[in-house]
Design a protein around this motif. Structure first.
Motif, short mmCIF file in Angstrom:
data_model
loop_
_atom_site.label_atom_id
_atom_site.label_comp_id
_atom_site.label_asym_id
_atom_site.label_seq_id
_atom_site.Cartn_x
_atom_site.Cartn_y
_atom_site.Cartn_z
N ILE A 116 78.16 55.29 60.24
CA ILE A 116 76.80 54.96 59.84
C ILE A 116 75.85 54.93 61.04
O ILE A 116 74.73 55.43 60.98
CB ILE A 116 76.76 53.62 59.06
N ALA A 139 72.60 57.33 61.70
CA ALA A 139 71.25 56.86 62.05
C ALA A 139 70.74 57.61 63.28
O ALA A 139 69.58 58.04 63.32
CB ALA A 139 71.26 55.35 62.31
N ARG A 161 74.24 56.50 50.97
CA ARG A 161 73.00 55.71 50.91
C ARG A 161 73.30 54.21 50.75
O ARG A 161 72.65 53.38 51.38
CB ARG A 161 72.12 56.20 49.77
N PHE A 218 74.65 52.90 54.10
CA PHE A 218 73.58 52.89 55.09
C PHE A 218 72.67 51.69 54.84
O PHE A 218 72.31 50.97 55.77
CB PHE A 218 72.77 54.20 55.01
N TYR A 226 74.33 48.47 55.79
CA TYR A 226 74.44 48.30 57.24
C TYR A 226 73.10 48.04 57.91
O TYR A 226 72.99 47.19 58.78
CB TYR A 226 75.10 49.54 57.84
N PRO A 253 68.30 55.43 54.10
CA PRO A 253 68.14 56.37 55.22
C PRO A 253 66.70 56.89 55.35
O PRO A 253 66.18 56.99 56.46
CB PRO A 253 69.10 57.51 54.86
N TYR A 295 64.59 54.24 56.86
CA TYR A 295 64.95 54.13 58.27
C TYR A 295 64.23 55.20 59.10
O TYR A 295 63.64 54.90 60.14
CB TYR A 295 66.47 54.26 58.42
#
Length: 129
Positions: free
Chosen positions: A75, A79, A105, A108, A111, A116, A119
Motif C-alpha cells: 500500500i 501511494a 481501494r 488503501f 491504511y 486512492p 490521496y
C-alpha cells in the motif's frame, strides 16, 4: 521507505541488525510485488528463516503480522507510485500485486484514511513535498 513503517514499541530504538533485517525484508517484498507465486513461505525461505521465526521477528519489530507487513509495503508503494509516477489507480494496484480493485481501494482507505483518488488529489493540491 522503511522509516514510514511504524515500528513498535515506539520507546525502543532500532539497532543496526534489525534495520538491516527490515531493509532486506522490504527489498524482497518490493521485488516480489508482481510475482504470482509470492508467498510467506517463499519470503521466509529467502530470508533464511522458518515461517514462525519470521512471524515472531516481524511482530516484535513492527507490531504487525507478516501478512499485514507485506500489505503495508504494498500500500505504501502504491501511494508512492500514485504520486511519483502519475499512474492510474488500476495500474498501480496491478503494479503492487493486487488484482482486485475493490480490495485495493478498501485497503488503501483503511491504511491512509482516504481513497486512492482522494490521496492523489490531496497531494497534488499543494500538500506534496
Amino acid at each position: 521507505f522503511k522509516k514510514l513503517i511504524a515500528l513498535q514499541p515506539t520507546d525502543t530504538h532500532i539497532n543496526i541488525a534489525d534495520e538491516q533485517f527490515l531493509d532486506k525484508l522490504i527489498k524482497l517484498v518490493e521485488t516480489s510485488l508482481t510475482d504470482e507465486d509470492f508467498s510467506i513461505k517463499k519470503l521466509s525461505q529467502n530470508m533464511a528463516m522458518s515461517q514462525s521465526s519470521l512471524y515472531k521477528r516481524i511482530k516484535d519489530l513492527t507490531g504487525n503480522s507478516v501478512v499485514d507487513f507485506v500489505k503495508s509495503v504494498r500500500i505504501r508503494r502504491a501511494a508512492q507510485l500514485l504520486i511519483q509516477q502519475k499512474m492510474k489507480i488500476n495500474e498501480v494496484a496491478l503494479e503492487v500485486g493486487i488484482t482486485d480493485q475493490k480490495y485495493f481501494r478498501e485497503q488503501f482507505r483503511k491504511y491512509f484514511g482516504q481513497t486512492p483518488s482522494e490521496y492523489v488529489k490531496n497531494h497534488k493540491t499543494g500538500n506534496s513535498r
